[in-house]
Motif scaffolding. Structure first.
Motif, PDB file in Angstrom:
ATOM      1  N   VAL A 395       0.332  -1.143  -0.151  1.00  0.00           N
ATOM      2  CA  VAL A 395      -0.150  -0.435   0.154  1.00  0.00           C
ATOM      3  C   VAL A 395       0.801   1.460   0.137  1.00  0.00           C
ATOM      4  O   VAL A 395       0.360   1.968  -0.634  1.00  0.00           O
ATOM      5  N   LEU A 396       2.307   1.310   0.678  1.00  0.00           N
ATOM      6  CA  LEU A 396       2.444   2.382   1.035  1.00  0.00           C
ATOM      7  C   LEU A 396       3.844   2.690  -0.047  1.00  0.00           C
ATOM      8  O   LEU A 396       3.896   3.619  -0.794  1.00  0.00           O
ATOM      9  N   TYR A 397       4.177   1.652  -1.503  1.00  0.00           N
ATOM     10  CA  TYR A 397       5.229   1.568  -2.579  1.00  0.00           C
ATOM     11  C   TYR A 397       3.683   1.606  -3.315  1.00  0.00           C
ATOM     12  O   TYR A 397       4.148   2.774  -4.013  1.00  0.00           O
ATOM     13  N   PHE A 398       2.704   1.450  -3.747  1.00  0.00           N
ATOM     14  CA  PHE A 398       1.510   2.340  -4.652  1.00  0.00           C
ATOM     15  C   PHE A 398       1.535   3.535  -4.475  1.00  0.00           C
ATOM     16  O   PHE A 398       0.187   3.769  -5.319  1.00  0.00           O
ATOM     17  N   LEU A 399       1.408   3.843  -3.333  1.00  0.00           N
ATOM     18  CA  LEU A 399       1.260   5.917  -2.985  1.00  0.00           C
ATOM     19  C   LEU A 399       2.177   6.574  -3.690  1.00  0.00           C
ATOM     20  O   LEU A 399       3.983   6.451  -2.844  1.00  0.00           O
ATOM     21  N   GLU A 400       2.337   7.241  -4.262  1.00  0.00           N
ATOM     22  CA  GLU A 400       3.352   8.179  -6.015  1.00  0.00           C
ATOM     23  C   GLU A 400       4.444   8.518  -4.685  1.00  0.00           C
ATOM     24  O   GLU A 400       5.071   8.748  -4.617  1.00  0.00           O
ATOM     25  N   PRO A 401       3.491   9.865  -4.242  1.00  0.00           N
ATOM     26  CA  PRO A 401       4.363  10.934  -3.431  1.00  0.00           C
ATOM     27  C   PRO A 401       5.409  10.248  -2.061  1.00  0.00           C
ATOM     28  O   PRO A 401       6.029  10.521  -1.628  1.00  0.00           O
ATOM     29  N   VAL A 402       5.011   8.781  -1.774  1.00  0.00           N
ATOM     30  CA  VAL A 402       5.343   8.494  -0.322  1.00  0.00           C
ATOM     31  C   VAL A 402       6.889   7.366  -1.742  1.00  0.00           C
ATOM     32  O   VAL A 402       7.661   7.538  -0.549  1.00  0.00           O
ATOM     33  N   ARG A 403       6.380   6.513  -2.029  1.00  0.00           N
ATOM     34  CA  ARG A 403       7.148   6.142  -2.731  1.00  0.00           C
ATOM     35  C   ARG A 403       8.843   6.971  -3.631  1.00  0.00           C
ATOM     36  O   ARG A 403       9.912   6.793  -3.300  1.00  0.00           O
ATOM     37  N   CYS A 404       8.318   8.131  -3.969  1.00  0.00           N
ATOM     38  CA  CYS A 404       8.925   8.813  -4.075  1.00  0.00           C
ATOM     39  C   CYS A 404      10.335   9.438  -3.743  1.00  0.00           C
ATOM     40  O   CYS A 404      11.173   9.612  -3.433  1.00  0.00           O
ATOM     41  N   LEU A 405       9.156  10.029  -2.218  1.00  0.00           N
ATOM     42  CA  LEU A 405      10.251  10.378  -1.041  1.00  0.00           C
ATOM     43  C   LEU A 405      10.798   9.986  -0.325  1.00  0.00           C
ATOM     44  O   LEU A 405      12.251  10.067   0.127  1.00  0.00           O
ATOM     45  N   ILE A 406      10.241   8.643  -0.533  1.00  0.00           N
ATOM     46  CA  ILE A 406      10.705   7.756   0.734  1.00  0.00           C
ATOM     47  C   ILE A 406      12.675   7.265   0.198  1.00  0.00           C
ATOM     48  O   ILE A 406      13.582   7.564   0.395  1.00  0.00           O
ATOM     49  N   GLN A 407      12.462   6.863  -0.987  1.00  0.00           N
ATOM     50  CA  GLN A 407      13.944   6.830  -2.288  1.00  0.00           C
ATOM     51  C   GLN A 407      14.711   7.784  -1.974  1.00  0.00           C
ATOM     52  O   GLN A 407      15.694   7.890  -2.168  1.00  0.00           O
ATOM     53  N   LEU A 802       8.164  14.469  -8.371  1.00  0.00           N
ATOM     54  CA  LEU A 802       8.106  12.623  -7.901  1.00  0.00           C
ATOM     55  C   LEU A 802       9.255  12.675  -8.840  1.00  0.00           C
ATOM     56  O   LEU A 802       9.032  11.399  -8.859  1.00  0.00           O
ATOM     57  N   ASN A 803      10.428  13.772  -8.383  1.00  0.00           N
ATOM     58  CA  ASN A 803      12.074  13.078  -8.913  1.00  0.00           C
ATOM     59  C   ASN A 803      12.797  12.375  -8.187  1.00  0.00           C
ATOM     60  O   ASN A 803      12.217  12.705  -7.211  1.00  0.00           O
ATOM     61  N   ILE A 804      12.814  10.967  -8.357  1.00  0.00           N
ATOM     62  CA  ILE A 804      13.689  10.830  -7.121  1.00  0.00           C
ATOM     63  C   ILE A 804      15.101  11.005  -7.763  1.00  0.00           C
ATOM     64  O   ILE A 804      15.621  10.763  -9.122  1.00  0.00           O
ATOM     65  N   LYS A 805      16.127  10.970  -6.722  1.00  0.00           N
ATOM     66  CA  LYS A 805      17.329  11.749  -6.622  1.00  0.00           C
ATOM     67  C   LYS A 805      18.616  10.138  -6.102  1.00  0.00           C
ATOM     68  O   LYS A 805      17.936  10.779  -5.205  1.00  0.00           O
TER      69      LYS A 805
END
Length: 1072
Positions: A395-407, A802-805
């Motif tokens: 569930v947390l992974y498929f929340l796009e802002p959570v996925r990007c910000l956590i990474q 939502l950019n992953i750096k």
């Protein structure tokens, strides 16, 4: 007196009079005391006096016993403590100046009530005297609001006292706290006074005796248990003269002796001859299969843990043979796919049942995960301890802002859940349908003290048997993970953080991106009855549903929207005791909660933890179904299908979408969308929302003039769409499981499949299957219970960057200090990379890893003698070595890290790993010791930069390290020197055959293995002409397998055979 009321014996005490107290010290010894100067000990077996103890006048009126003392209460107001063997006085408390009324003992506390001397005589003292038996002194007296005549401890959850007055007033309070007038109850006696009071041994019943001879029984349940092994109370039978009792012939255990039979010498009708009757003994039921499976034998005695499938000391006997067919089912097969329907599993759909992995000799290599997941999304493996949270990770992974910000997050904490979750999300991004495992994340999760304190860490036995309440567990986990991620992300700007690209432009100081996504700002108002109001600001990351009072007792089927329940839960109003600064004491207050700012992601714990809440969901779903049918204009048959045009007007008031089938309306109460608005007076409007509705912007202008985002910002109207539901699957045979329905967004489909659309999926560990959207909100409360809901604000992704750096920099490869205290430079086995040696895309890196065992595998032996693995052994990486694959320093290691572990190691596997006890202990190790996270970052940097790893058996290495490496970056010599449908060849044999090297003599060394794998890869390029001549290399492999079969795949001893380069087979191959 016996249990049935019959008198067993009478005993006359000749020297005693005015007896007051009896005390049963054990099953056969009785102490008798009264207003005389002695106490008698009577043996109940022989009915004789065995001892006579002298006491001071005026005698003993009350006696109690603990494992330390006999406690004797005297009419003079004193309580004496006597030795259990000699009955001599050890201590004495002068409790009351007048007389003693009653006292009781529990643990280290003694509480007494009595009378004090006044000018007018004796007066009931409203102060209870409390004594600490550890220091043998009085502590603060307890003031009560009734005239105490009797008192008893009721030690259930706390050491609560029950104080009773003779007029029938009853008060409950703590012996070391303050008595509250609100805790006073009244017993309505038949007589004017209460004469006695006692508590049952089980603490479930209170008995009061009044002056009219009546006994009043208070219990906390209709059928209380009076003793630990309580039986049904037996009463004396009435005299049967004129009428006979009716007999229920359906009861097999009914005593036929209730019918009086006249004396006769004739043969009775029931006295059958032996020829017409045969004994039919009741056979003992078979032993539980779980007990037999877990039994360990010592000599001829077997020991097994109690599976707790039956009540203690009770074995039910089956009277009907027809029930036996359901007990032949002993275990659940390995997967729900393709399993035949069993009678007890007909309710739970196959895809919702608990999935397990069937292990073979090759482990997971030949297990067909594609059979369970035909999508390109990654599932999660369930065999790791505490993997019950797999559904919430998805569930947390498929929340796009959570996925990007956590990474984007990275810090220096060794066990940071945000970092580990980011690493796991990166693996899920790289996977193309292959399952991942969250072993490193769960390893960090197990080390956090708060998780253990909240009961989130399950023991292996509890997880296997399903003893824990998974619904409550996942809701507590949901609250914990949001709080923990919020705290971890707040520390992002701390001085100890990496100076990478982990910063976020919208992360304000004092808050975190998790707080911005999930936090809801509130005002908590506390209104005292004196009129004083206190307001304080707070925030919460999720809400818990609060259901209407008495909603399930109303059988009329009153409709209640989900939006109404949600509003009640968010704007909660409750009466509670709180401190009032104006009154300067605790007062009853009315506490209300007002919303100041709504979250971007609305998280709801459903709290369906009892039948009451389940009945409420069931009733509301039935009401919603009836209203939908009524709105359509009549009854609809169960299986009748309708065209979509016929259903355009069939919309549920609860916000359901239009349905094409009657089945889609059943068991639905949850709306797909809700609308929320904060009013000008700080109120909250919540209503269900349907896709057919339009936001009423008539006062704002036409839609072309106002975009949805601007309308929300200007007028505070927000629409939330259901994104995920986590449900608890009730299955008594497997202990239940947790699954998630997730609405996967367009960005995920675009990355994985190259298409742009949204779709609901079922995530059941490694089983992933697309489902209809109505299935996500259908809850059959018999087996599918909602636990967690996630609602997401519409157009959420547009608000965030939502950019992953990639936050991992090249500095992680530079030299670092060792954790080991004894490590010296002379012991260093590697040379770190210089700045001019930094790897580039396509560079070769030799890799090898060594492991230790944390938990042994669990296996069982089948009846045919084959072994079946139930649970594989849990491995932990202990050493990781990387060697240079090119350049002047080719073959020299630049990473040789020993991994420190806080978990208990059960087997160091020294013969295969070279790891010895003490190598992983920072206090005594002489190795270069680091944390797993530090070495993990080095490997992640190498993967992200695009190097190619060369090694032997890298698939297992990466699996235990918990890394997902693209297949084009792995060069595994196991598969380079392998023919289809043939055995895998060991590195030792390949090194001997092709390189004339003898390796892995006594133990394994990862530096040696990594160098050998690099040399074998060079040999492969030489023999295959860089892969351009596969036919000639195929002949080389045939010669390899022929030689292996002749040698039985064993490397010869030094004095044995000559080098294989001189053999005929190898020379013929070289001639090619």
């Amino acid at each position: 007196m016996a249990r049935g009321g019959l008198i067993i014996f009478d005993y006359l005490l000749e020297e005693s009079e005015d007896m007051h107290s009896l005390l049963l010290t054990d099953s056969s010894t009785l102490l008798v005391g009264g207003l005389q100067n002695h106490i008698l000990e009577i043996d109940l077996n022989t009915v004789q006096e065995t001892q006579k103890y002298a006491v001071e006048t005026p005698g003993v009126t009350i006696m109690r016993q603990t494992n330390r003392f006999f406690f004797c209460g005297h009419t003079s107001g004193k309580v004496s403590l006597r030795d259990l063997r000699t009955f001599k006085v050890e201590h004495e408390f002068d409790a009351f100046s007048g007389s003693l009324s009653d006292f009781d003992v529990h643990g280290n506390l003694l509480a007494a009530c009595g009378f004090s001397s006044r000018l007018t005589g004796l007066a009931c003292d409203r102060f209870l005297k409390v004594y600490d038996l550890r220091m043998m002194r009085a502590i603060t007296p307890l003031q009560v609001h009734v005239d105490p005549a009797f008192l008893r401890f009721i030690p259930t959850y706390t050491s609560r006292l029950a104080i009773i007055s003779q007029s029938g007033q009853c008060q409950f309070c703590e012996p070391t706290g303050l008595a509250n007038p609100a805790d006073i109850f009244h017993v309505n006696p038949v007589g004017p006074l209460l004469m006695t009071f006692d508590v049952s041994a089980s603490k479930q019943a209170l008995a009061f005796g009044d002056s009219e001879g009546c006994v009043h029984l208070w219990t906390d349940s209709p059928e209380p248990s009076f003793n630990p092994y309580s039986r049904e109370t037996e009463f004396a039978l009435p005299c049967l003269v004129d009428s006979l009792p009716p007999l229920d012939w359906s009861q097999d255990l009914l005593p036929l002796s209730l019918i009086p039979v006249p004396l006769t010498t004739d043969t009775l009708l029931s006295d059958w001859p032996a020829a017409n009757s045969a004994p039919a003994p009741r056979r003992a039921p078979p032993v539980d299969a779980e007990i037999l499976r877990t039994m360990k034998k010592v000599g001829f005695i077997g020991y097994a843990p109690n599976p707790r499938t039956r009540l203690r000391n009770q074995i039910p006997y089956r009277l009907k043979e027809s029930d036996s067919e359901f007990d032949s089912f002993s275990q659940v097969t390995e997967s729900p796919i393709g399993r035949e329907e069993e009678p007890h599993l007909h309710m739970v759909s196959k895809k919702y049942r608990k999935v397990t992995i069937k292990y073979s000799k090759l482990g997971l290599e030949d297990f067909d995960f594609k059979h369970y997941n035909k999508t390109l999304f990654a599932g999660l493996e369930p065999h790791i301890p505490n993997a019950y949270c797999n559904c919430m990770i998805q569930v947390l992974y498929f929340l796009e802002p959570v996925r990007c910000l956590i990474q984007n997050h990275l810090c220096q904490k060794e066990f940071c859940l945000a970092c580990e979750l980011g690493f796991l999300f990166h693996m899920l991004d790289l996977s193309r349908g292959d399952p991942c495992q969250g072993s490193n994340f769960l390893r960090a999760f197990r080390t956090i003290p708060e998780a253990s304190a909240l009961g989130l860490i399950l023991a292996d036995s509890d997880e296997a048997s399903g003893k824990g309440n998974l619904a409550r567990l996942i809701q507590r986990w949901n609250r914990f993970i949001l709080t923990q991620l919020h705290q971890d992300m707040q520390e992002l700007e701390a001085p100890q953080a990496y100076r990478g690209a982990g910063g976020s432009s919208f992360c304000s100081s004092g808050d975190s991106v998790i707080g911005q996504l999930f936090s809801c700002e509130m005002e908590n108002c506390s209104l005292c009855r004196c009129g004083s109001e206190t307001v304080r600001a707070s925030s919460t990351l999720l809400f818990t549903l609060s259901y209407p009072e008495g909603s399930t007792s109303d059988k009329t089927g009153k409709s209640c929207d989900f939006a109404q329940v949600l509003k009640r839960s968010i704007c909660l109003e409750q009466n509670t005791q709180a401190w009032c600064d104006n009154c300067e004491k605790y007062q009853p207050t009315i506490q209300t909660r007002n919303i100041r700012h709504l979250p971007d992601i609305l998280v709801i714990n459903c709290e369906v933890n009892s039948l009451k809440e389940a009945d409420f969901w069931r009733m509301q779903a039935e009401v919603a179904f009836k209203m939908a049918i009524k709105k359509h204009g009549g009854e609809i048959s169960k299986n009748k299908e309708f065209a979509l045009a016929d259903w355009k007007e069939l919309g549920s008031p609860e916000g359901m979408l239009m349905c094409s089938s009657i089945e889609e309306l059943k068991n639905v109460w949850l709306p797909f969308s809700i609308r929320m608005k904060i009013t000008k007076n700080k109120g909250l409007d919540v209503c269900n929302w349907t896709d057919g509705d339009e936001i009423q912007l008539s006062s704002l202008g036409t839609p072309s003039q106002w975009g949805p985002a601007r309308a929300e910002e200007e007028h505070g109207v927000y629409v939330y769409d259901l994104m995920a539901t986590v449900v608890h699957i009730l299955d008594s045979r497997t202990g239940g499981s947790l699954v998630a329905h997730i609405k996967v967004g367009e960005t995920y489909h675009q990355r994985k499949e190259g298409v742009t659309h949204q779709q609901w999926y079922l995530f059941n560990d490694f089983l992933i299957e697309p489902i209809d959207k109505h299935e996500a909100v259908q809850f059959d409360m018999n087996w599918k219970v909602p636990a967690i809901l996630y609602y997401v604000k519409r157009n959420l992704n547009s608000k965030y960057n939502l950019n992953i750096k990639n936050p991992i920099e090249a500095s992680v490869l530079l030299a670092e200090a060792s954790l080991a205290r004894k490590q010296r430079k002379t012991h260093t086995t590697f040379i770190p990379l210089m700045l001019n040696e930094m790897p580039q895309v396509g560079d070769l890196v030799g890799l090898d890893a060594e492991f230790v065992t944390l938990n042994e595998e669990e296996a069982e032996l089948r009846s045919d003698g084959t072994k079946s693995t139930i649970k594989p052994s849990q491995m932990s990486v202990a050493r990781i070595t990387c060697v240079r694959g090119q350049g002047p320093n080719e073959g020299i290691p630049f990473i040789d890290d020993y991994i420190s572990t806080q978990e208990q190691v059960v087997d160091y596997l020294t013969q295969y790993s070279g790891i010895k006890p003490g190598d992983l202990d920072a206090k005594i190790s002489s190795k270069h010791l680091t944390t797993l996270k530090s070495t993990y970052l080095k490997l992640r940097f190498l993967i992200d930069i695009g190097v190619k790893f060369v090694g032997h058996g890298l698939q297992k290495d990466f699996r235990v390290i918990n890394l997902m490496v693209p297949k084009d970056q792995v060069l595994d010599t196991v598969y380079l020197f392998h023919m289809p449908r043939k055995r895998m060849i060991s590195l030792r044999f390949l090194a001997w055959y092709f390189l004339d090297l003898k390796i892995q003599g006594e133990t394994h060394d990862s530096i040696e293995d990594a160098r050998t794998a690099l040399q074998l890869y060079r040999k492969y390029l030489e023999l295959s002409k860089n892969g351009t001549e596969p036919e000639s290399f195929h002949k080389v492999l045939k010669g390899l397998y022929e030689k292996g079969r002749k040698m039985d795949w064993k490397v010869p001893e030094p004095e044995g055979q000559t080098s294989p380069k001189n053999a005929a087979v190898f020379s013929s191959v070289l001639a090619l």
